[in-house]
Design a protein around this motif. Structure first.
Motif, PDB file in Angstrom:
ATOM      1  N   VAL A 104      24.002  76.274  44.886  1.00 34.68           N
ATOM      2  CA  VAL A 104      24.182  77.302  43.802  1.00 34.68           C
ATOM      3  C   VAL A 104      25.061  77.111  42.754  1.00 34.68           C
ATOM      4  CG1 VAL A 104      25.172  79.644  44.108  1.00 34.68           C
ATOM      5  CG2 VAL A 104      23.755  78.817  45.957  1.00 34.68           C
ATOM      6  N   GLY A 105      24.695  77.412  41.629  1.00 33.00           N
ATOM      7  CA  GLY A 105      25.522  77.246  40.382  1.00 33.00           C
ATOM      8  C   GLY A 105      25.931  78.565  39.600  1.00 33.00           C
ATOM      9  N   VAL A 106      27.351  78.504  39.383  1.00 36.62           N
ATOM     10  CA  VAL A 106      27.906  79.759  38.737  1.00 36.62           C
ATOM     11  C   VAL A 106      28.320  79.378  37.465  1.00 36.62           C
ATOM     12  CG1 VAL A 106      29.572  81.774  39.003  1.00 36.62           C
ATOM     13  CG2 VAL A 106      28.224  80.845  41.133  1.00 36.62           C
ATOM     14  N   VAL A 107      27.939  80.055  36.448  1.00 33.26           N
ATOM     15  CA  VAL A 107      28.345  79.705  34.902  1.00 33.26           C
ATOM     16  C   VAL A 107      29.535  80.336  34.727  1.00 33.26           C
ATOM     17  CG1 VAL A 107      27.769  79.560  32.523  1.00 33.26           C
ATOM     18  CG2 VAL A 107      26.045  78.908  34.289  1.00 33.26           C
ATOM     19  N   LEU A 108      30.690  80.065  34.298  1.00 32.38           N
ATOM     20  CA  LEU A 108      31.925  80.199  33.687  1.00 32.38           C
ATOM     21  C   LEU A 108      31.602  80.338  32.266  1.00 32.38           C
ATOM     22  CD1 LEU A 108      34.481  78.563  36.212  1.00 32.38           C
ATOM     23  CD2 LEU A 108      34.250  81.139  35.725  1.00 32.38           C
ATOM     24  N   ALA A 109      31.848  81.490  31.722  1.00 28.77           N
ATOM     25  CA  ALA A 109      31.630  81.697  30.130  1.00 28.77           C
ATOM     26  C   ALA A 109      32.949  82.310  29.431  1.00 28.77           C
ATOM     27  CB  ALA A 109      30.470  82.460  29.658  1.00 28.77           C
ATOM     28  N   SER A 110      32.763  82.049  28.075  1.00 24.15           N
ATOM     29  CA  SER A 110      34.306  82.677  27.453  1.00 24.15           C
ATOM     30  C   SER A 110      33.810  84.300  27.030  1.00 24.15           C
ATOM     31  CB  SER A 110      34.150  82.219  26.095  1.00 24.15           C
ATOM     32  OG  SER A 110      34.511  80.767  25.996  1.00 24.15           O
ATOM     33  N   SER A 123      35.621  75.284  24.453  1.00 23.26           N
ATOM     34  CA  SER A 123      35.436  74.938  23.148  1.00 23.26           C
ATOM     35  C   SER A 123      33.836  75.637  22.824  1.00 23.26           C
ATOM     36  CB  SER A 123      35.084  73.355  22.914  1.00 23.26           C
ATOM     37  OG  SER A 123      34.116  72.841  23.875  1.00 23.26           O
ATOM     38  N   GLY A 124      33.454  76.726  23.605  1.00 22.71           N
ATOM     39  CA  GLY A 124      32.324  77.332  23.268  1.00 22.71           C
ATOM     40  C   GLY A 124      31.838  78.401  24.297  1.00 22.71           C
ATOM     41  N   GLY A 125      30.576  78.998  24.121  1.00 23.84           N
ATOM     42  CA  GLY A 125      30.231  80.230  25.054  1.00 23.84           C
ATOM     43  C   GLY A 125      30.175  80.031  26.437  1.00 23.84           C
ATOM     44  N   ARG A 126      29.218  78.989  26.742  1.00 25.21           N
ATOM     45  CA  ARG A 126      29.147  78.585  28.411  1.00 25.21           C
ATOM     46  C   ARG A 126      30.051  77.539  28.563  1.00 25.21           C
ATOM     47  NH1 ARG A 126      23.319  78.060  30.549  1.00 25.21           N
ATOM     48  NH2 ARG A 126      22.992  77.005  28.565  1.00 25.21           N
ATOM     49  N   VAL A 127      30.960  77.526  29.555  1.00 23.10           N
ATOM     50  CA  VAL A 127      32.320  76.495  29.391  1.00 23.10           C
ATOM     51  C   VAL A 127      32.039  75.661  30.539  1.00 23.10           C
ATOM     52  CG1 VAL A 127      34.637  76.338  29.978  1.00 23.10           C
ATOM     53  CG2 VAL A 127      33.984  78.188  28.499  1.00 23.10           C
ATOM     54  N   MET A 128      31.201  76.006  31.581  1.00 26.20           N
ATOM     55  CA  MET A 128      31.010  75.043  32.693  1.00 26.20           C
ATOM     56  C   MET A 128      30.220  75.962  33.655  1.00 26.20           C
ATOM     57  SD  MET A 128      34.894  74.800  34.661  1.00 26.20           S
ATOM     58  CE  MET A 128      35.596  74.242  33.425  1.00 26.20           C
ATOM     59  N   THR A 129      29.761  74.954  34.701  1.00 25.31           N
ATOM     60  CA  THR A 129      28.777  75.381  35.941  1.00 25.31           C
ATOM     61  C   THR A 129      29.348  74.895  37.373  1.00 25.31           C
ATOM     62  OG1 THR A 129      26.831  75.335  34.697  1.00 25.31           O
ATOM     63  CG2 THR A 129      26.506  75.591  36.846  1.00 25.31           C
ATOM     64  N   VAL A 130      29.760  75.797  38.088  1.00 25.48           N
ATOM     65  CA  VAL A 130      30.396  75.549  39.235  1.00 25.48           C
ATOM     66  C   VAL A 130      29.337  75.343  40.268  1.00 25.48           C
ATOM     67  CG1 VAL A 130      32.185  75.905  41.152  1.00 25.48           C
ATOM     68  CG2 VAL A 130      32.549  76.335  38.489  1.00 25.48           C
ATOM     69  N   VAL A 131      29.048  74.197  40.847  1.00 27.28           N
ATOM     70  CA  VAL A 131      27.918  74.212  41.911  1.00 27.28           C
ATOM     71  C   VAL A 131      28.397  74.004  43.235  1.00 27.28           C
ATOM     72  CG1 VAL A 131      26.160  72.796  42.561  1.00 27.28           C
ATOM     73  CG2 VAL A 131      26.491  73.120  40.344  1.00 27.28           C
ATOM     74  N   GLY A 132      27.963  74.754  44.223  1.00 22.89           N
ATOM     75  CA  GLY A 132      28.405  74.652  45.544  1.00 22.89           C
ATOM     76  C   GLY A 132      27.167  74.250  46.386  1.00 22.89           C
ATOM     77  N   ARG A 133      27.714  73.395  47.657  1.00 20.77           N
ATOM     78  CA  ARG A 133      26.479  72.862  48.304  1.00 20.77           C
ATOM     79  C   ARG A 133      26.616  73.538  49.675  1.00 20.77           C
ATOM     80  NH1 ARG A 133      26.282  67.465  51.111  1.00 20.77           N
ATOM     81  NH2 ARG A 133      28.555  67.652  50.805  1.00 20.77           N
ATOM     82  N   GLY A 134      25.710  73.321  50.534  1.00 20.08           N
ATOM     83  CA  GLY A 134      25.544  73.907  51.808  1.00 20.08           C
ATOM     84  C   GLY A 134      24.137  73.741  52.395  1.00 20.08           C
ATOM     85  N   ASP A 135      24.138  73.857  53.779  1.00 20.89           N
ATOM     86  CA  ASP A 135      22.820  74.009  54.480  1.00 20.89           C
ATOM     87  C   ASP A 135      21.895  75.069  54.435  1.00 20.89           C
ATOM     88  OD1 ASP A 135      24.360  74.985  56.410  1.00 20.89           O
ATOM     89  OD2 ASP A 135      24.304  73.343  57.995  1.00 20.89           O
TER      90      ASP A 135
END
Ligand code: AMP
Ligand code: GLY
Length: 431
Positions: free
Chosen positions: A329-335, A379-391
Motif C-alpha cells: 500500500v502506497g500513501v502519497v505525502l503532498a504539499s 521541492s514540489g507538490g507530491r513530496v514522497m510515497t510511503v509504502v507498507g508491506r504485509g501479507d
C-alpha cells in the motif's frame, strides 16, 4: 551493466531502488533524480526531455541501457534516437508511444484489434463536434487527443457540458495543441484497475495489477491529482480476470501493433474499467504508472535488468517474469495547497530510515546545505510515497500509515483512506 535512468519522481526512485538489487548492475545514474535517488545512485543535472544532453551523457558514461521513466521523452522519440546510435533503451519507440500520446490512435488500434473500449467519435474541428452533440443526450466524456499532463479528460453529465468542454479544448485551446483533435466517448461505470505488462514487441510478460487514487481527498472527493495513493494486488484481481485481460486486451493490441510496423517494447499500462459487460480500456500509457510503480515493482521477483534487456532484445518469452503475492500500500505525502499553488523548501523530518516493512520513495525532495549540515526539504507538490508491506492489504495499510505518521513537514497533506474503500472488496466476475 551501466544504467542511466530518466525521471525524477517517486516512480523513478522506485525503479532505481529495484535496479540496485539487480545482480547485473555495476553503476546507476539518474537524470535528473531527487534526494532519494541521490542517496543510492549518482544524479545528473539533466532534464529527461533534454535529448541531446542525455545522448551525450549516455555516450561519455558508456551506458549499456537507458531506462526511460516518464512519457515525455518517449513521445519525443528518445528511444529511436538512442537506438540509431547503438545505445539500448528500455521503452517504446515514438511510433509505439502513440498508444499514450494520441487517444484517437489508441482507439483505432483497439478497434482494429477488436478490443473492448467505450464507443467513441473523433473530431478535428469544433463545429462538427458541436453538431454531433446537438443530437445527443446523457453523460459523455470529452478528451483532448494529445498529452495534457493528466488534465485533458473531462467527465460531462450532459451534452451541454460536453459542448462546453469541446469549446474549452478546441475554441479556447485550454490544452494547447493536445486539444486540436478531440475524442468524445461513451461514459462507462465500474471500478478501475491499472494493469502492467512488460513487452518485447512480440511477447508479453505475466501481468501485475494495482489501483490508484486520483482525487485529492478521502472518499474520492476534491480535485484530480497526479495520484494520492495506490495498492497492489487488488483483492478482486484473480487468474480468470488476468487471463481475460491478457488474451482479450493486451495480446491483441501488441500483435496488431507488431503487424502494423510499430512493435511495442517496454511496459504497456492498460487503464481498465470493469463494466457489467466485462473489462474495457479507458486508456493506455506507454510507461509504468505513478503511484502504481511504488506498489508494483517491489512485487517483481525476477531480476529487473534481465527483464528489461529481454524486452530490448525481443526474447522476453525466455525470461519468466514473476510477481510475488505480498501486498503493498502506497500513501502519497503532498504539499499543502497541491494540486493548486503551494510553497516549497520546508524541512522534512522522520524520513531517515526504512524498516523491513516500509519503504519511502522520494519525489519532490532535495537536500539543502547551509555549509555545516544538510537538511532534506520539500521541492514540489507530491513530496514522497510511503509504502507498507504485509501479507494482507490491511496489514500493509497499517504499516504504511504507521510510517506516514512519523514523517512531518509544514503543511503536509495525505489521504487517510488508501486501500480502505470499496475497491478491495469488489468481487469479480460480478455474479
Ligand atoms: P484517462 O486519462 O483516459 O484514464 O482518464 C482519466 C480518468 O477519467 C479515468 O481514470 C476514469 O476515471 C475517467 N474516464 C476516462 N474515460 C472514461 C470513460 N469513457 N467513462 C468513464 N470514465 C472515464
Ligand atoms: N497513475 C496514473 C498514471 O501514471 O498515469
Amino acid at each position: 551493466m551501466k544504467v542511466l535512468l530518466l525521471g525524477s519522481g517517486a516512480r523513478e526512485h522506485t525503479i532505481a531502488w529495484r535496479l540496485l538489487q539487480s545482480l547485473r548492475l555495476t553503476k546507476l545514474w539518474v537524470a535528473d533524480g531527487n534526494a532519494g535517488t541521490a542517496a543510492i545512485a549518482t544524479n545528473l543535472p539533466i532534464k529527461p526531455d533534454d535529448i541531446d544532453r542525455i545522448i551525450d551523457a549516455a555516450r561519455s558514461l558508456e551506458i549499456d541501457l537507458v531506462v526511460v521513466g516518464p512519457e515525455l521523452p518517449l513521445s519525443l522519440g528518445i528511444v529511436d534516437r538512442l537506438a540509431s546510435l547503438g545505445i539500448a533503451a528500455f521503452g517504446p519507440s515514438k511510433a509505439a508511444a502513440r498508444i499514450e500520446t494520441s487517444k484517437s490512435f489508441a482507439l483505432e488500434v483497439m478497434k482494429e484489434a477488436n478490443v473492448a473500449c467505450p464507443d467513441f467519435w473523433v473530431f478535428q474541428d469544433e463545429s462538427s463536434a458541436l453538431r454531433f452533440l446537438k443530437g445527443r443526450s446523457g453523460p459523455m466524456v470529452v478528451k483532448a487527443d494529445g498529452l495534457a499532463a493528466g488534465k485533458g479528460v473531462i467527465l460531462c453529465a450532459t451534452a451541454k457540458e460536453a459542448a462546453e468542454a469541446v469549446s474549452a479544448c478546441m475554441g479556447e485551446r485550454a490544452f494547447g495543441d493536445a486539444g486540436d483533435t478531440v475524442v468524445i466517448e461513451e461514459m462507462l461505470t465500474g471500478p478501475e484497475v491499472s494493469v502492467f505488462a512488460f513487452c518485447d514487441g512480440q511477447h508479453i510478460s505475466s501481468l501485475a495489477a494495482a489501483c490508484d487514487y486520483k482525487r485529492l481527498e478521502d472518499g474520492n472527493n476534491g480535485p484530480n491529482t497526479g495520484g494520492m495513493g495506490s495498492f497492489s494486488p487488488p483483492g478482486f484481481w484473480n487468474d480468470e480476470l488476468a487471463h481475460q485481460v491478457e488474451h482479450d486486451i493486451l495480446r491483441p493490441v501488441v500483435e496488431t501493433m507488431a503487424i502494423n510496423g510499430y512493435p511495442y517494447k517496454g511496459v504497456l499500462y492498460a487503464g481498465l474499467m470493469l463494466t457489467p459487460d466485462g473489462p474495457k480500456v479507458l486508456e493506455f500509457n506507454c510507461r509504468l504508472g505513478d503511484p502504481e510503480t511504488q506498489v508494483v515493482l517491489p512485487r517483481l521477483t525476477t531480476d529487473p535488468l534481465n527483464v528489461m534487456q529481454a524486452c530490448v532484445d525481443g526474447n522476453l518469452h525466455q525470461v519468466p517474469v514473476i510477481w510475488d503475492d505480498q501486498c503493498y500500500v502506497g500513501v502519497v505525502l503532498a504539499s499543502g495547497g497541491y494540486p493548486g499553488g503551494y510553497q516549497t523548501g520546508f524541512a522534512i523530518s522522520g524520513a531517515e530510515t526504512d524498516s523491513d516493512d516500509t519503504t519511502l520513495f522520494h519525489a519532490a525532495t532535495r537536500l539543502e546545505s547551509d555549509g555545516y549540515a544538510t537538511q532534506l526539504v520539500t521541492s514540489g507538490g507530491r513530496v514522497m510515497t510511503v509504502v507498507g508491506r504485509g501479507d494482507s492489504l490491511a496489514k500493509a495499510k497499517a504499516k504504511a500509515y504507521d510510517r506516514v505518521r512519523k514523517i512531518s513537514f509544514e503543511g503536509a497533506i495525505f489521504r487517510t483512506d488508501i486501500a480502505g474503500g470499496v475497491e478491495e472488496t469488489i468481487t469479480w466476475p460480478n455474479r
